[in-house]
Scaffold this active site. Structure first.
Site, PDB file in Angstrom:
ATOM      1  N   ALA A 173      -2.885  15.821 -89.719  1.00 26.01           N
ATOM      2  CA  ALA A 173      -2.378  14.457 -89.524  1.00 26.01           C
ATOM      3  C   ALA A 173      -2.627  13.691 -90.816  1.00 26.01           C
ATOM      4  O   ALA A 173      -3.715  13.768 -91.383  1.00 26.01           O
ATOM      5  CB  ALA A 173      -3.112  13.781 -88.372  1.00 26.01           C
ATOM      6  N   LYS A 174      -1.632  12.968 -91.267  1.00 32.14           N
ATOM      7  CA  LYS A 174      -1.824  12.159 -92.485  1.00 32.14           C
ATOM      8  C   LYS A 174      -2.317  10.786 -92.040  1.00 32.14           C
ATOM      9  O   LYS A 174      -1.548   9.839 -91.889  1.00 32.14           O
ATOM     10  CB  LYS A 174      -0.504  12.075 -93.267  1.00 32.14           C
ATOM     11  N   SER A 175      -3.618  10.731 -91.771  1.00 32.90           N
ATOM     12  CA  SER A 175      -4.192   9.478 -91.269  1.00 32.90           C
ATOM     13  C   SER A 175      -4.957   8.787 -92.382  1.00 32.90           C
ATOM     14  O   SER A 175      -5.520   9.446 -93.271  1.00 32.90           O
ATOM     15  CB  SER A 175      -5.141   9.760 -90.103  1.00 32.90           C
TER      16      SER A 175
END
Ligand SMILES: Cc1ncc(COP(=O)(O)O)c(C=O)c1O
Length: 362
Positions: A173-175
């Protein structure tokens, strides 16, 4: 030890798009503000994307727009962010923003985060009471690791910080919160005089740079760590894998020991910001001839030609030509009820992309 005169800035931001897309409408840059008690500021609750729009003969062209927006939706899904935007709306918003902004090339930054409902404020860790908002900003961003780096390569180190472990913070996830780990890696590298740091995963295998995936070339084969090494499933990484197949360069996803970096013939980073950047040394050990290697140069050339629209992509078109893409654009600061940009009541259409589930071979 640590150099006090290490550069605080490694980027230049010469031109910024004067408008920002917000929840279905275009607002002025100066009006894009959040409350200081927003959930995201305290608990890191954001997911975002980084997308490049290239200057081509046919005008600005956004690179792999749908794939980026799909990853954004997947990141949101992982964090149970049940927003109401569809893939088409987000793609249209990006095209509309670039079309209105007038920058012939730019870097697009869509972000979805948990903000603050000022009428019913909530301050706890539980994110559900906090409203979700989506913004897209854009600015003209040069070569992330410096202009010279593309040709000469960068000097990097192996970080003393490990990459995230998969069951604590999912790297796929690109959090925003993941980038606290990236900042530790990047700051340590800069303070020690390197351009970038390479993190190992929690088992000690090579993972990725603070904001790039990594590739190694050994005896004519191109190798990159699998998703199980806690990497972001990079869209540039996927593009490079497809370019290798087209160029008949053998390519594999394989777990890599740190020492394999030192004895590689060639090494390079990939990423939307970094594009394809050669690595000329790791921990002051020269890689290959200490300059851009031959296979890196071939891949880089193909990548730049594709992004400039001068060469077809290996499979289907990877460019969305902004001036040739029809979207209905709402008036600035206007109501957005009927517009193509308005959020729909449909549940998010994000599906976990099959390639995101692949852990690769080791
Ligand atoms: C940690 C990390 N890994 C890899 C990448 C490369 O991903 P992409 O090629 O999709 O930009 C990025 C950049 O977004 C990143 O931040």
């Amino acid at each position: 030890m640590f150099a006090d005169d290490a550069p605080a800035k490694d980027i230049k931001t010469p031109r910024i798009n004067s408008e920002i897309w917000h929840n279905g409408q275009f607002i002025k840059w100066d009006d894009a503000r959040v409350h200081v008690m927003s959930h995201v500021l305290h608990y890191g609750s954001s997911v975002f994307e980084g997308i490049r729009c290239y200057n081509t003969k046919r005008g600005p062209a956004i690179f792999r727009l749908r794939e980026h927006m799909r990853r954004l939706m997947n990141s949101a899904k992982i964090y149970r962010m049940d927003h109401e935007f569809t893939l088409d709306q987000l793609c249209n918003a990006a095209v509309g923003l670039v079309g209105r902004g007038g920058l012939e090339q730019c870097y697009l930054r869509p972000i979805i985060f948990r903000s603050l409902d000022e009428a019913h404020p909530a301050f706890g860790v539980n994110p559900f009471p906090n409203p979700l908002v989506c913004y897209i900003g854009a600015w003209d961003w040069g070569k992330y690791l410096g202009d010279e780096a593309i040709e000469k390569g960068v000097d990097v180190c192996v970080s003393s910080w490990n990459r995230l472990s998969p069951n604590s913070m999912p790297a796929m996830a690109k959090s925003g919160a993941n980038y606290m780990n990236s900042q530790l890696i990047k700051m340590e590298a800069i303070k020690n005089g390197y351009s970038e740091g390479i993190a190992l995963d929690d088992r000690g295998f090579v993972s990725e740079g603070s904001g790039e995936n990594i590739f190694l070339v050994h005896e004519g084969r191109v190798i990159t760590p699998p998703l199980s090494s806690s990497i972001l499933p990079g869209i540039t990484r996927d593009s490079v894998i497809q370019i290798c197949r087209e160029l008949d360069i053998p390519v594999a996803e394989t777990g890599l020991q740190r020492a394999a970096l030192y004895v590689a013939d060639e090494l390079f980073f990939t990423g939307t910001a970094a594009e394809v950047t050669p690595i000329r040394s790791v921990d002051k050990i020269k890689i290959g001839e200490g300059t851009r290697g031959e296979i890196t140069a071939r891949i880089q050339k193909a990548y730049f030609e594709i992004t400039k629209g001068e060469r077809p992509a290996p499979v289907e078109s990877w460019l969305t030509y902004v001036n040739e893409t029809k979207v209905s654009v709402p008036p600035s600061n206007g109501h957005h009820g009927d517009s193509a940009f308005a959020p729909t009541t449909n549940a998010t259409e994000a599906k976990i992309n099959e390639s995101f589930l692949t852990v690769g071979t080791e």
